[in-house]
Design a protein around this motif. Sequence first.
Motif, PDB file in Angstrom:
ATOM      1  N   THR A  65       0.847  -1.185   0.000  1.00 16.51           N
ATOM      2  CA  THR A  65       0.000   0.000   0.000  1.00 16.51           C
ATOM      3  C   THR A  65       0.886   1.238   0.000  1.00 16.51           C
ATOM      4  OG1 THR A  65      -0.137  -0.124   2.412  1.00 16.51           O
ATOM      5  CG2 THR A  65      -1.956  -1.060   1.183  1.00 16.51           C
ATOM      6  N   ASP A  66       0.491   2.207  -0.767  1.00 14.86           N
ATOM      7  CA  ASP A  66       1.219   3.475  -0.837  1.00 14.86           C
ATOM      8  C   ASP A  66       0.417   4.543  -0.120  1.00 14.86           C
ATOM      9  OD1 ASP A  66       3.299   2.448  -2.328  1.00 14.86           O
ATOM     10  OD2 ASP A  66       2.253   2.797  -4.221  1.00 14.86           O
ATOM     11  N   ARG A  71       5.831   3.638   1.251  1.00  9.22           N
ATOM     12  CA  ARG A  71       5.279   2.385   0.743  1.00  9.22           C
ATOM     13  C   ARG A  71       5.324   1.379   1.873  1.00  9.22           C
ATOM     14  NH1 ARG A  71       6.388   0.046  -5.017  1.00  9.22           N
ATOM     15  NH2 ARG A  71       4.586   1.370  -5.360  1.00  9.22           N
ATOM     16  N   GLU A 117       8.032  -0.448   6.262  1.00  7.36           N
ATOM     17  CA  GLU A 117       7.720   0.809   5.584  1.00  7.36           C
ATOM     18  C   GLU A 117       8.980   1.333   4.914  1.00  7.36           C
ATOM     19  OE1 GLU A 117       5.933   3.478   8.354  1.00  7.36           O
ATOM     20  OE2 GLU A 117       4.020   2.432   8.278  1.00  7.36           O
ATOM     21  N   THR A 122       7.817  10.607  -4.842  1.00  3.60           N
ATOM     22  CA  THR A 122       6.866  10.468  -5.937  1.00  3.60           C
ATOM     23  C   THR A 122       7.323  11.306  -7.117  1.00  3.60           C
ATOM     24  OG1 THR A 122       5.563  12.248  -4.980  1.00  3.60           O
ATOM     25  CG2 THR A 122       4.886  10.006  -4.472  1.00  3.60           C
ATOM     26  N   ARG A 128       4.039   8.261  -9.582  1.00  6.43           N
ATOM     27  CA  ARG A 128       4.431   6.928  -9.112  1.00  6.43           C
ATOM     28  C   ARG A 128       5.592   7.058  -8.136  1.00  6.43           C
ATOM     29  NH1 ARG A 128       4.983   2.639 -13.671  1.00  6.43           N
ATOM     30  NH2 ARG A 128       5.067   1.383 -11.795  1.00  6.43           N
ATOM     31  N   CYS A 129       5.664   6.109  -7.211  1.00  7.55           N
ATOM     32  CA  CYS A 129       6.707   6.134  -6.186  1.00  7.55           C
ATOM     33  C   CYS A 129       8.030   5.637  -6.737  1.00  7.55           C
ATOM     34  CB  CYS A 129       6.302   5.248  -5.016  1.00  7.55           C
ATOM     35  SG  CYS A 129       4.924   5.893  -4.092  1.00  7.55           S
TER      36      CYS A 129
END
Length: 150
Positions: A65-66, A71, A117, A122, A128-129
């Motif tokens: 999950t972001d 993340r 984590e 981004t 996007r990460c």
Amino acid sequence: MILSKIKEAIICFKNLRVTFPYPLKRNIEALPVEGFRGKLTIDVSKCIGCAGCANVCPSRLIIVTDKKAVRRLDFYLERCTYCGRCADVCPEKAITMTQEFETATNDVHNDMHISAEVYMGTCQRCGRCFETQTILDKMMTVGFRNNQAE
């Protein structure tokens, strides 16, 4: 009939003990050999958050999950089949399979859960990460850049 039972009892008393009082005393010869795939561990300092492990996991036990620049990887190991695919595809070798095989527990949801984590930046264009390169990059993205704009 009685004679055969007496013979059986004599055989049992002559033989040495074949079981060990587990887990108080362990049989050293029964420990896993090299290459055994036991419980997995993750080294968060090596993880780049690519989520390749989640894509190849046949049990779908890795949830990614972001949340903004973080993340989160959740490993629900109670569903793990110990296939080792996650460790094989990890480009940074952050996931390793240990020799630990004693995973019986009464609290499955807490004892068999690993959470990691990974801080990620981004992309300004696509959102996007990606993992930042240095600690200074992390500082700029999290706070300083936003504070300068205000």
